[in-house]
Design a protein around this motif. Structure first.
Motif, mmCIF file in Angstrom:
data_model
loop_
_atom_site.group_PDB
_atom_site.id
_atom_site.type_symbol
_atom_site.label_atom_id
_atom_site.label_comp_id
_atom_site.label_asym_id
_atom_site.label_seq_id
_atom_site.Cartn_x
_atom_site.Cartn_y
_atom_site.Cartn_z
ATOM 1 N N ASP A 203 0.985 -1.143 0.000
ATOM 2 C CA ASP A 203 -0.004 0.057 0.137
ATOM 3 C C ASP A 203 0.822 1.274 0.111
ATOM 4 O OD1 ASP A 203 -2.225 -1.465 0.130
ATOM 5 O OD2 ASP A 203 -2.690 -1.331 2.266
ATOM 6 N N ALA A 204 0.264 2.389 -0.611
ATOM 7 C CA ALA A 204 1.220 3.444 -1.044
ATOM 8 C C ALA A 204 0.148 4.740 -0.306
ATOM 9 C CB ALA A 204 1.824 3.777 -2.044
ATOM 10 N N GLU A 205 1.020 5.636 0.179
ATOM 11 C CA GLU A 205 0.126 6.895 0.255
ATOM 12 C C GLU A 205 0.940 8.062 -0.283
ATOM 13 O OE1 GLU A 205 0.019 7.626 4.549
ATOM 14 O OE2 GLU A 205 2.079 7.665 4.685
ATOM 15 N N VAL A 206 -0.022 9.016 -0.616
ATOM 16 C CA VAL A 206 0.436 10.184 -1.499
ATOM 17 C C VAL A 206 0.650 11.283 -0.196
ATOM 18 C CG1 VAL A 206 -0.085 12.192 -2.873
ATOM 19 C CG2 VAL A 206 -0.939 10.086 -3.510
ATOM 20 N N VAL A 207 1.812 11.608 -0.202
ATOM 21 C CA VAL A 207 2.575 12.652 0.683
ATOM 22 C C VAL A 207 2.568 14.139 0.239
ATOM 23 C CG1 VAL A 207 3.607 11.106 2.078
ATOM 24 C CG2 VAL A 207 4.721 12.089 0.242
ATOM 25 N N GLU A 208 2.674 14.505 -0.952
ATOM 26 C CA GLU A 208 2.492 15.628 -1.490
ATOM 27 C C GLU A 208 1.814 15.556 -3.048
ATOM 28 O OE1 GLU A 208 5.874 18.741 -1.228
ATOM 29 O OE2 GLU A 208 6.900 16.625 -1.241
ATOM 30 N N ASP A 209 0.780 16.502 -3.070
ATOM 31 C CA ASP A 209 0.068 16.511 -4.281
ATOM 32 C C ASP A 209 -0.220 17.986 -4.807
ATOM 33 O OD1 ASP A 209 -1.485 16.200 -6.556
ATOM 34 O OD2 ASP A 209 -3.048 14.681 -5.584
ATOM 35 N N GLY A 212 -0.602 19.392 -11.411
ATOM 36 C CA GLY A 212 0.127 20.049 -12.652
ATOM 37 C C GLY A 212 1.393 20.057 -12.410
ATOM 38 N N ARG A 213 2.009 19.906 -11.161
ATOM 39 C CA ARG A 213 3.319 19.960 -10.785
ATOM 40 C C ARG A 213 3.975 18.728 -10.184
ATOM 41 N NH1 ARG A 213 7.603 21.977 -7.919
ATOM 42 N NH2 ARG A 213 6.618 21.478 -5.989
ATOM 43 N N LEU A 214 3.559 18.346 -9.190
ATOM 44 C CA LEU A 214 4.124 17.220 -8.349
ATOM 45 C C LEU A 214 3.253 16.182 -7.634
ATOM 46 C CD1 LEU A 214 6.709 16.461 -6.904
ATOM 47 C CD2 LEU A 214 6.200 18.098 -4.897
ATOM 48 N N ILE A 215 3.796 14.918 -7.676
ATOM 49 C CA ILE A 215 3.173 13.929 -6.979
ATOM 50 C C ILE A 215 4.229 13.271 -5.938
ATOM 51 C CG2 ILE A 215 1.669 11.773 -6.873
ATOM 52 C CD1 ILE A 215 0.776 12.578 -9.707
ATOM 53 N N SER A 216 4.133 13.078 -4.823
ATOM 54 C CA SER A 216 5.117 12.218 -4.088
ATOM 55 C C SER A 216 4.441 11.312 -3.411
ATOM 56 C CB SER A 216 5.989 13.222 -3.403
ATOM 57 O OG SER A 216 5.495 13.723 -2.333
ATOM 58 N N TRP A 217 5.127 10.235 -3.124
ATOM 59 C CA TRP A 217 4.606 8.922 -2.344
ATOM 60 C C TRP A 217 5.461 8.641 -1.667
ATOM 61 C CZ3 TRP A 217 6.284 8.836 -7.291
ATOM 62 C CH2 TRP A 217 6.916 7.734 -7.516
ATOM 63 N N ARG A 218 4.946 7.473 -0.746
ATOM 64 C CA ARG A 218 5.824 6.427 0.092
ATOM 65 C C ARG A 218 4.861 5.298 0.523
ATOM 66 N NH1 ARG A 218 6.246 10.373 5.315
ATOM 67 N NH2 ARG A 218 4.152 10.348 5.987
ATOM 68 N N SER A 219 5.694 4.175 0.650
ATOM 69 C CA SER A 219 4.733 2.891 0.894
ATOM 70 C C SER A 219 4.367 3.016 2.490
ATOM 71 C CB SER A 219 5.615 1.733 0.349
ATOM 72 O OG SER A 219 6.950 1.710 1.480
ATOM 73 N N THR A 220 3.463 2.368 2.962
ATOM 74 C CA THR A 220 3.157 2.050 4.193
ATOM 75 C C THR A 220 3.558 1.063 4.855
ATOM 76 O OG1 THR A 220 1.051 0.914 3.736
ATOM 77 C CG2 THR A 220 0.920 3.453 3.889
ATOM 78 N N VAL A 225 7.979 -4.491 -0.987
ATOM 79 C CA VAL A 225 9.164 -3.884 -1.385
ATOM 80 C C VAL A 225 8.733 -2.197 -0.797
ATOM 81 C CG1 VAL A 225 10.354 -2.806 -3.414
ATOM 82 C CG2 VAL A 225 9.152 -5.316 -3.293
ATOM 83 N N PRO A 226 9.458 -2.056 0.441
ATOM 84 C CA PRO A 226 9.359 -0.681 0.706
ATOM 85 C C PRO A 226 9.870 0.285 -0.095
ATOM 86 C CG PRO A 226 10.100 -1.852 2.517
ATOM 87 C CD PRO A 226 10.221 -2.707 1.344
ATOM 88 N N ASN A 227 9.086 1.433 -0.568
ATOM 89 C CA ASN A 227 9.636 2.412 -1.623
ATOM 90 C C ASN A 227 9.083 3.574 -1.359
ATOM 91 O OD1 ASN A 227 7.158 2.696 -3.351
ATOM 92 N ND2 ASN A 227 7.026 0.638 -2.495
ATOM 93 N N THR A 228 9.547 4.813 -1.846
ATOM 94 C CA THR A 228 9.350 5.964 -1.888
ATOM 95 C C THR A 228 9.732 6.568 -2.867
ATOM 96 O OG1 THR A 228 9.279 8.134 -0.488
ATOM 97 C CG2 THR A 228 11.241 6.829 -0.724
ATOM 98 N N GLY A 229 9.196 7.826 -3.365
ATOM 99 C CA GLY A 229 9.583 8.561 -4.583
ATOM 100 C C GLY A 229 8.637 9.879 -4.823
ATOM 101 N N SER A 230 8.936 10.425 -6.130
ATOM 102 C CA SER A 230 8.285 11.585 -6.721
ATOM 103 C C SER A 230 8.298 11.688 -8.293
ATOM 104 C CB SER A 230 8.875 12.752 -5.965
ATOM 105 O OG SER A 230 10.075 13.080 -6.332
ATOM 106 N N VAL A 231 7.306 12.494 -8.732
ATOM 107 C CA VAL A 231 7.228 12.560 -10.193
ATOM 108 C C VAL A 231 7.046 14.203 -10.085
ATOM 109 C CG1 VAL A 231 5.044 11.577 -10.274
ATOM 110 C CG2 VAL A 231 6.305 12.066 -12.462
#
Length: 314
Positions: A203-209, A212-220, A225-231
């Motif tokens: 499961d992942a949660e959006v931490v910044e939204d 038109g500019r940014l989406i960042s997320w991290r796994s719960t 596979v623990p993960n985090t990132g941004s686009v």
């Protein structure tokens, strides 16, 4: 591909690399001219040292021209040595040579300030990159960090909107089987393909939204596979659409050894992300992923051994 530096920081690194390359070539080709321009003496000792300094500058230039700002620290070390030598030489100069050396020293000091600023910004970028959000314990003592980018010939709002509908991600992410949106779009459940025909889920949660500019997320907690990132979505220069930059960090099964083994079988993480972005660009610009008769279901590693020259898919 593993750099977490911003595009602006990478551009600064390339400018510093160009400066190093120019200085290095000048010192190797014409040490006498450089010595006289800088106001230092043209003794045999100085003329024998300048080519070595030029070679040092070229060594700085290669990684910096590749957009790796962390290598600015090597320029900082060189600046310290140069300023120490030039400062000592100023005490022995008079007249025109003194004025030239003073001007050269001021120029080197200015470049040193830029070098130090770039190096410090690079350090902060590493600390605040995607891996900074991961707990560095267990399998995450050495997380895999990846970044990639592409330019899509569509406006940022449209590109962001397609990506933000997470259920569409499997259309271009080759290893993602399903993404189900939960809790009004802030959380999602992911199912992905893993080596050995296994599946992994998280499961992942959006931490910044920022639309038109940014989406960042991290796994719960409890992710396979623990993960985090941004686009990030930024307007491309010259009205050419949108620059899409992905940065992510995750716990590679098997750690660095697992990454090396995956790369041998054509599943290198950086290549996967680049391929996904290529397909994303195709979907946005043409409405479909462009396939050929040689790879009708996409560029999976297990099909590369039998791949043949591309032809239109019947």
């Amino acid at each position: 591909m593993s750099s977490t530096a911003s595009p602006r920081l990478r551009r600064t690194a390339r400018l510093l690399g160009a400066a190093s390359a120019g200085l290095g070539v000048a010192m190797l080709r014409d040490p006498v001219g450089v010595a006289r321009t800088a106001g230092v003496d043209d003794s045999d000792t100085v003329l024998s040292v300048l080519p070595l300094v030029g070679a040092r500058e070229l060594a700085h230039a290669l990684p910096l021209l590749a957009g790796r700002p962390g290598w600015a620290w090597t320029r900082v070390a060189g600046d310290v040595m140069d300023l120490a030598v030039m400062g000592a030489a100023l005490a022995d100069r008079r007249g025109e040579r003194y004025r030239r050396l003073r001007t050269a020293t001021i120029a080197v000091a200015g470049l040193a300030a830029v070098d130090l600023g770039t190096a410090l910004r690079s350090r902060r970028a590493r600390r605040t990159g995607p891996a900074a959000d991961l707990p560095l314990t267990g399998p995450l003592t050495s997380p895999i960090e990846v970044s990639a980018s592409t330019t899509v010939n569509k406006p940022p709002a449209e590109v962001y909107g397609y990506w933000r509908d997470f259920s569409r991600l499997p259309t271009f992410m080759a290893h993602v089987r399903q993404v189900a949106t939960l809790e009004g779009g802030r959380r999602s459940h992911w199912v992905a393909e893993a080596p050995g025909r296994r599946t992994v889920e998280w499961d992942a949660e959006v931490v910044e939204d920022e639309p038109g500019r940014l989406i960042s997320w991290r796994s719960t907690a409890g992710a396979d596979v623990p993960n985090t990132g941004s686009v990030e979505f930024t307007p491309a220069p010259g009205d050419r659409g949108t620059e899409v930059r992905v940065r992510l960090a995750y716990a590679q099964p098997g750690g660095r050894l697992g990454k090396a083994v995956a790369k041998l079988f054509g599943e290198a993480p950086d290549q996967q992300v680049r391929d996904d972005l290529t397909r994303f660009k195709q979907v946005l610009e043409t409405g479909q992923v462009v396939r050929s008769e040689g790879t009708p279901e996409g560029p999976f590693a297990k099909r590369l051994l039998t791949q043949r020259p591309a032809a239109p898919h019947a």
